[in-house]
Design a protein around this motif. Sequence first.
Motif, mmCIF file in Angstrom:
data_model
loop_
_atom_site.group_PDB
_atom_site.id
_atom_site.type_symbol
_atom_site.label_atom_id
_atom_site.label_comp_id
_atom_site.label_asym_id
_atom_site.label_seq_id
_atom_site.Cartn_x
_atom_site.Cartn_y
_atom_site.Cartn_z
ATOM 1 N N CYS A 121 59.761 46.371 48.997
ATOM 2 C CA CYS A 121 58.373 46.632 49.375
ATOM 3 C C CYS A 121 57.670 47.269 48.180
ATOM 4 C CB CYS A 121 58.313 47.560 50.588
ATOM 5 S SG CYS A 121 56.645 47.851 51.194
ATOM 6 N N PRO A 122 57.260 46.480 47.204
ATOM 7 C CA PRO A 122 56.769 47.031 45.947
ATOM 8 C C PRO A 122 55.517 47.868 46.078
ATOM 9 C CG PRO A 122 56.388 44.658 46.036
ATOM 10 C CD PRO A 122 57.266 44.999 47.192
ATOM 11 N N LEU A 161 44.814 45.493 36.136
ATOM 12 C CA LEU A 161 46.161 46.028 35.989
ATOM 13 C C LEU A 161 46.340 47.323 36.768
ATOM 14 C CD1 LEU A 161 46.694 45.463 32.169
ATOM 15 C CD2 LEU A 161 47.964 44.341 34.008
ATOM 16 N N ASP A 162 47.492 47.435 37.412
ATOM 17 C CA ASP A 162 47.889 48.690 38.050
ATOM 18 C C ASP A 162 48.602 49.588 37.050
ATOM 19 O OD1 ASP A 162 47.231 48.169 40.994
ATOM 20 O OD2 ASP A 162 48.404 46.400 40.453
ATOM 21 N N ALA A 163 49.244 48.983 36.058
ATOM 22 C CA ALA A 163 49.965 49.744 35.040
ATOM 23 C C ALA A 163 50.222 48.841 33.844
ATOM 24 C CB ALA A 163 51.283 50.274 35.595
ATOM 25 N N PHE A 164 50.439 49.470 32.686
ATOM 26 C CA PHE A 164 50.924 48.699 31.536
ATOM 27 C C PHE A 164 51.629 49.614 30.562
ATOM 28 C CE2 PHE A 164 46.526 49.741 30.298
ATOM 29 C CZ PHE A 164 46.582 50.019 28.943
ATOM 30 N N MET A 193 54.814 39.321 38.618
ATOM 31 C CA MET A 193 53.528 39.913 38.260
ATOM 32 C C MET A 193 53.578 41.438 38.154
ATOM 33 S SD MET A 193 51.769 37.236 37.784
ATOM 34 C CE MET A 193 50.363 38.187 37.250
ATOM 35 N N GLY A 194 54.614 42.058 38.698
ATOM 36 C CA GLY A 194 54.678 43.520 38.587
ATOM 37 C C GLY A 194 55.866 44.170 39.259
ATOM 38 N N GLY A 195 56.409 43.535 40.284
ATOM 39 C CA GLY A 195 57.497 44.153 41.034
ATOM 40 C C GLY A 195 58.727 44.441 40.200
ATOM 41 N N ASN A 196 59.081 43.516 39.293
ATOM 42 C CA ASN A 196 60.253 43.748 38.447
ATOM 43 C C ASN A 196 60.036 44.917 37.491
ATOM 44 O OD1 ASN A 196 61.760 41.699 39.617
ATOM 45 N ND2 ASN A 196 61.156 40.160 38.104
ATOM 46 N N TRP A 197 58.848 44.982 36.910
ATOM 47 C CA TRP A 197 58.545 46.121 36.034
ATOM 48 C C TRP A 197 58.600 47.417 36.828
ATOM 49 C CZ3 TRP A 197 59.099 47.123 31.310
ATOM 50 C CH2 TRP A 197 58.794 46.211 30.293
ATOM 51 N N TYR A 220 50.046 44.260 39.686
ATOM 52 C CA TYR A 220 49.983 43.681 38.351
ATOM 53 C C TYR A 220 50.404 44.729 37.314
ATOM 54 C CZ TYR A 220 47.152 39.661 39.990
ATOM 55 O OH TYR A 220 46.698 38.532 40.614
ATOM 56 N N ILE A 221 51.454 44.401 36.542
ATOM 57 C CA ILE A 221 51.909 45.272 35.455
ATOM 58 C C ILE A 221 52.116 44.427 34.204
ATOM 59 C CG2 ILE A 221 53.684 46.873 34.653
ATOM 60 C CD1 ILE A 221 54.260 47.605 37.531
ATOM 61 N N ASP A 222 51.573 44.894 33.089
ATOM 62 C CA ASP A 222 51.649 44.203 31.795
ATOM 63 C C ASP A 222 52.668 44.935 30.919
ATOM 64 O OD1 ASP A 222 51.231 43.232 29.213
ATOM 65 O OD2 ASP A 222 49.043 43.273 29.348
#
Length: 389
Positions: free
Chosen positions: A24-25, A60-63, A376-380, A41-43
């Motif tokens: 549940c990201p 972006l939520d984070a980068f 798009m971001g869950g893995n990061w 979204y994470i870059d």
Amino acid sequence: MPMKAVNQDRRTLLKGIGAATLLCPFASFSSLAAPRSRRLYIDGLSFLPDDLADVPASGLDAFLCDISAIETIEQSDGTLNYKRTYKACMESIQQAAKRVSEHPDILLQGLTGRDIQLARESNRTAVFFQIQGADCVEEDSEANQWARVDEFHRQGLRALQLTHHYGNTFAGGALDNDADGGLNKPLTAHGRALIEKLNHANILVDVSHSSAQTALDVAKLSRAPIVQSHGAARGIVKHARCSPDEVIRAIADSGGVFGVFMMSFWLTNNAVPTVDDYIRQLEYVARIGGVDCVAIANDYPLRGQENLLTLNNDNAQGVKEYQEWWYSLRAKKVLGFDAEPRHVVIPELNHIERMSRIDDALAKARFKSTDRDRFMGGNWQRVLNQVLI
């Protein structure tokens, strides 16, 4: 598009640490906030923009935010290297932290993985400071108890790349070469000690720009997930800056992620780069490393490669700025530089809205929604939750 994940014991164990995040990201939002409702979204790598309006515009939520400051050094063979010195990077990280603190309505300095969720709940963007090369701590060792690493950590450093293109006292670089054409220098004894220190300090180890052997050595040694924040697959473009399959697998087996970046001459051999070429890279990494390894990266400013934007993404003109450097590596017979560079960017993705465009392209390619969540971001988020504690 269904993809078969790679399930190995070590990777499964590391994933389990962050299982709640993976399943549940977006976790639970504060009832007092009005959080973003779309996909996370994470870059994997960008920079603080001059115009901070670019940050919310990016979605972006984070980068991972490169705060490196460099000195240009001409090497003995005439090629250029860019060293991230201690003095330059310390000044740079302090300036970046000050800028973030002055704009709390837009930015949140990421110190732990939990800050991704906090930023999302408050409609801000978390920035995790990264330096592209450990040259800034080359004078550190057990003798001084790694004082500079600790100082950078206190200033907010949360990800450290071992080297940039060329090797240093820690690691081999992707573009290192010698009289015999060798490109695959290993992690050094000094580098092994650095990895142990970074693991202990909860600083993310980034093998981008490292030699393949260095990356494999780090994956074997590290007690925490490692990442390649930005790169591409050598199985598609045979180039020293692109990673062979065994490196992608090793990063995946560590529990880490492989971020595919936007530099198109390392994404495709096609004369005209397209979004489909980028999706093909993501698909390839998923096939080799599993869906939990795939991530998105940039390596340009949030808006995109600025000279190409000025040229209206005319790759034929924009590639000229890279030719002198490219030809200097060709003269050294570095792998892949014999090919002629024909483009720099994928025009559709050289744009402030690249993340939503990639998300849409993944949907068009019929990737499952759960895989899109991961890519798009869950893995990061999972990796940052595990390492930055």
